[in-house]
Motif scaffolding. Structure first.
Motif, mmCIF file in Angstrom:
data_model
loop_
_atom_site.group_PDB
_atom_site.id
_atom_site.type_symbol
_atom_site.label_atom_id
_atom_site.label_comp_id
_atom_site.label_asym_id
_atom_site.label_seq_id
_atom_site.Cartn_x
_atom_site.Cartn_y
_atom_site.Cartn_z
ATOM 1 N N GLY A 56 0.769 -1.238 0.000
ATOM 2 C CA GLY A 56 0.000 0.000 0.000
ATOM 3 C C GLY A 56 0.798 1.285 0.000
ATOM 4 O O GLY A 56 0.275 2.324 0.381
ATOM 5 N N ALA A 57 2.059 1.246 -0.428
ATOM 6 C CA ALA A 57 2.799 2.507 -0.591
ATOM 7 C C ALA A 57 2.107 3.303 -1.696
ATOM 8 O O ALA A 57 1.498 2.729 -2.606
ATOM 9 N N VAL A 58 2.186 4.623 -1.640
ATOM 10 C CA VAL A 58 1.466 5.480 -2.580
ATOM 11 C C VAL A 58 2.429 6.420 -3.290
ATOM 12 O O VAL A 58 3.296 7.024 -2.662
ATOM 13 N N ALA A 59 2.252 6.524 -4.600
ATOM 14 C CA ALA A 59 2.960 7.526 -5.406
ATOM 15 C C ALA A 59 1.896 8.411 -6.050
ATOM 16 O O ALA A 59 0.961 7.910 -6.665
ATOM 17 N N TRP A 60 2.048 9.710 -5.899
ATOM 18 C CA TRP A 60 1.106 10.664 -6.488
ATOM 19 C C TRP A 60 1.571 11.001 -7.895
ATOM 20 O O TRP A 60 2.729 11.373 -8.104
ATOM 21 N N ILE A 61 0.706 10.858 -8.867
ATOM 22 C CA ILE A 61 1.028 11.095 -10.274
ATOM 23 C C ILE A 61 1.444 12.555 -10.465
ATOM 24 O O ILE A 61 0.758 13.477 -10.031
ATOM 25 N N GLY A 62 2.599 12.749 -11.111
ATOM 26 C CA GLY A 62 3.082 14.097 -11.411
ATOM 27 C C GLY A 62 3.707 14.833 -10.245
ATOM 28 O O GLY A 62 4.001 16.018 -10.343
ATOM 29 N N ASP A 63 3.947 14.158 -9.128
ATOM 30 C CA ASP A 63 4.532 14.791 -7.944
ATOM 31 C C ASP A 63 6.038 14.976 -8.149
ATOM 32 O O ASP A 63 6.792 14.011 -8.203
ATOM 33 N N ALA A 64 6.477 16.211 -8.263
ATOM 34 C CA ALA A 64 7.898 16.515 -8.517
ATOM 35 C C ALA A 64 8.788 16.136 -7.336
ATOM 36 O O ALA A 64 9.999 16.070 -7.481
ATOM 37 N N SER A 65 8.203 15.874 -6.170
ATOM 38 C CA SER A 65 9.013 15.503 -5.012
ATOM 39 C C SER A 65 9.037 13.991 -4.801
ATOM 40 O O SER A 65 9.509 13.518 -3.778
ATOM 41 N N ASP A 66 8.542 13.233 -5.768
ATOM 42 C CA ASP A 66 8.468 11.789 -5.623
ATOM 43 C C ASP A 66 9.829 11.139 -5.832
ATOM 44 O O ASP A 66 10.815 11.791 -6.141
ATOM 45 N N ARG A 67 9.885 9.797 -5.674
ATOM 46 C CA ARG A 67 11.168 9.092 -5.707
ATOM 47 C C ARG A 67 11.859 9.121 -7.053
ATOM 48 O O ARG A 67 13.077 9.150 -7.107
ATOM 49 N N ALA A 68 11.141 9.124 -8.181
ATOM 50 C CA ALA A 68 11.811 9.176 -9.492
ATOM 51 C C ALA A 68 12.632 10.461 -9.629
ATOM 52 O O ALA A 68 13.814 10.397 -9.972
ATOM 53 N N PRO A 69 12.061 11.647 -9.356
ATOM 54 C CA PRO A 69 12.891 12.856 -9.419
ATOM 55 C C PRO A 69 14.053 12.843 -8.423
ATOM 56 O O PRO A 69 15.135 13.350 -8.726
ATOM 57 N N PHE A 70 13.858 12.261 -7.252
ATOM 58 C CA PHE A 70 14.943 12.142 -6.274
ATOM 59 C C PHE A 70 16.093 11.331 -6.863
ATOM 60 O O PHE A 70 17.257 11.742 -6.809
ATOM 61 N N LEU A 71 15.777 10.179 -7.445
ATOM 62 C CA LEU A 71 16.808 9.333 -8.045
ATOM 63 C C LEU A 71 17.460 10.011 -9.243
ATOM 64 O O LEU A 71 18.669 9.912 -9.445
ATOM 65 N N GLU A 72 16.668 10.731 -10.045
ATOM 66 C CA GLU A 72 17.216 11.441 -11.207
ATOM 67 C C GLU A 72 18.195 12.531 -10.778
ATOM 68 O O GLU A 72 19.197 12.774 -11.445
ATOM 69 N N LYS A 73 17.941 13.180 -9.656
ATOM 70 C CA LYS A 73 18.857 14.188 -9.120
ATOM 71 C C LYS A 73 20.172 13.539 -8.700
ATOM 72 O O LYS A 73 21.249 14.103 -8.921
ATOM 73 N N LEU A 74 20.102 12.338 -8.139
ATOM 74 C CA LEU A 74 21.332 11.617 -7.777
ATOM 75 C C LEU A 74 22.145 11.292 -9.026
ATOM 76 O O LEU A 74 23.372 11.401 -9.022
ATOM 77 N N VAL A 75 21.466 10.911 -10.099
ATOM 78 C CA VAL A 75 22.144 10.615 -11.371
ATOM 79 C C VAL A 75 22.827 11.868 -11.891
ATOM 80 O O VAL A 75 23.978 11.838 -12.331
ATOM 81 N N ALA A 76 22.125 13.014 -11.840
ATOM 82 C CA ALA A 76 22.677 14.274 -12.345
ATOM 83 C C ALA A 76 23.911 14.712 -11.555
ATOM 84 O O ALA A 76 24.802 15.354 -12.105
ATOM 85 N N ASP A 77 23.969 14.345 -10.274
ATOM 86 C CA ASP A 77 25.094 14.728 -9.416
ATOM 87 C C ASP A 77 26.128 13.600 -9.335
ATOM 88 O O ASP A 77 26.662 13.290 -8.263
ATOM 89 N N PHE A 78 26.441 13.005 -10.485
ATOM 90 C CA PHE A 78 27.315 11.836 -10.541
ATOM 91 C C PHE A 78 28.732 12.109 -10.045
ATOM 92 O O PHE A 78 29.475 11.179 -9.752
ATOM 93 N N THR A 79 29.128 13.388 -9.931
ATOM 94 C CA THR A 79 30.470 13.693 -9.433
ATOM 95 C C THR A 79 30.540 13.630 -7.908
ATOM 96 O O THR A 79 31.628 13.717 -7.351
#
Length: 152
Positions: A56-79
């Motif tokens: 029952g974990a919940v992801a809100w559609i289009g939420d910019a603070s969700d886990r996908a954007p969090f992980l994408e920020k980690l990718v962008a900060d690869f240094t």
């Protein structure tokens, strides 16, 4: 890292295995949606001597603070970065803490905490280590696809 249903475009499970110990794993699975605003799913963690599941974990559609954007920020900060970066669901039943490690790796600690307010509640954590480049980029993309695909 991913599992697909009978239809190749249908992402049914995302599995994250630790680079250093393949018996340590996190799985996102059993996704369903009751409306156009959120997706519900389960998260499983496994390690030697540990098996736990959060339903029952919940992801809100289009939420910019969700886990996908969090992980994408980690990718962008690869240094790399200093300290720990954290993300949690709105219900605080799943959180992820990321630490940049030497050699271009990221340690992700996944913590399940269902029934956090109930007497007898529990938590379980595992840490996966992934490469900052392709492995993290693939994970971020797979999680986004898993959470944003429309389900029936």
């Amino acid at each position: 890292m991913i599992s697909r249903g009978d239809n190749f475009d249908e992402l049914t499970c995302v599995a994250i295995r630790c680079q250093d110990n393949s018996s340590v794993e996190v799985r996102f699975r059993d996704r369903y949606s009751s409306d156009d605003y959120c997706v519900h799913y389960a998260v499983e963690v496994q390690a030697p001597g540990l098996s736990a599941r959060l339903d029952g974990a919940v992801a809100w559609i289009g939420d910019a603070s969700d886990r996908a954007p969090f992980l994408e920020k980690l990718v962008a900060d690869f240094t790399g970065w200093e300290g720990e970066r954290c993300w949690e669901t709105n219900d605080r039943d799943l959180d992820v803490a990321a630490v940049f490690r030497s050699g271009g790796h990221i340690g992700l600690t996944w913590t399940l905490r269902p029934w956090r307010n109930a007497a007898g509640g529990w938590s379980a954590s595992v840490t996966t280590q992934l490469e900052t480049g392709g492995q993290m980029a693939s994970l971020a993309s797979d999680i986004r696809h898993f959470l944003e695909d429309r389900v029936g």
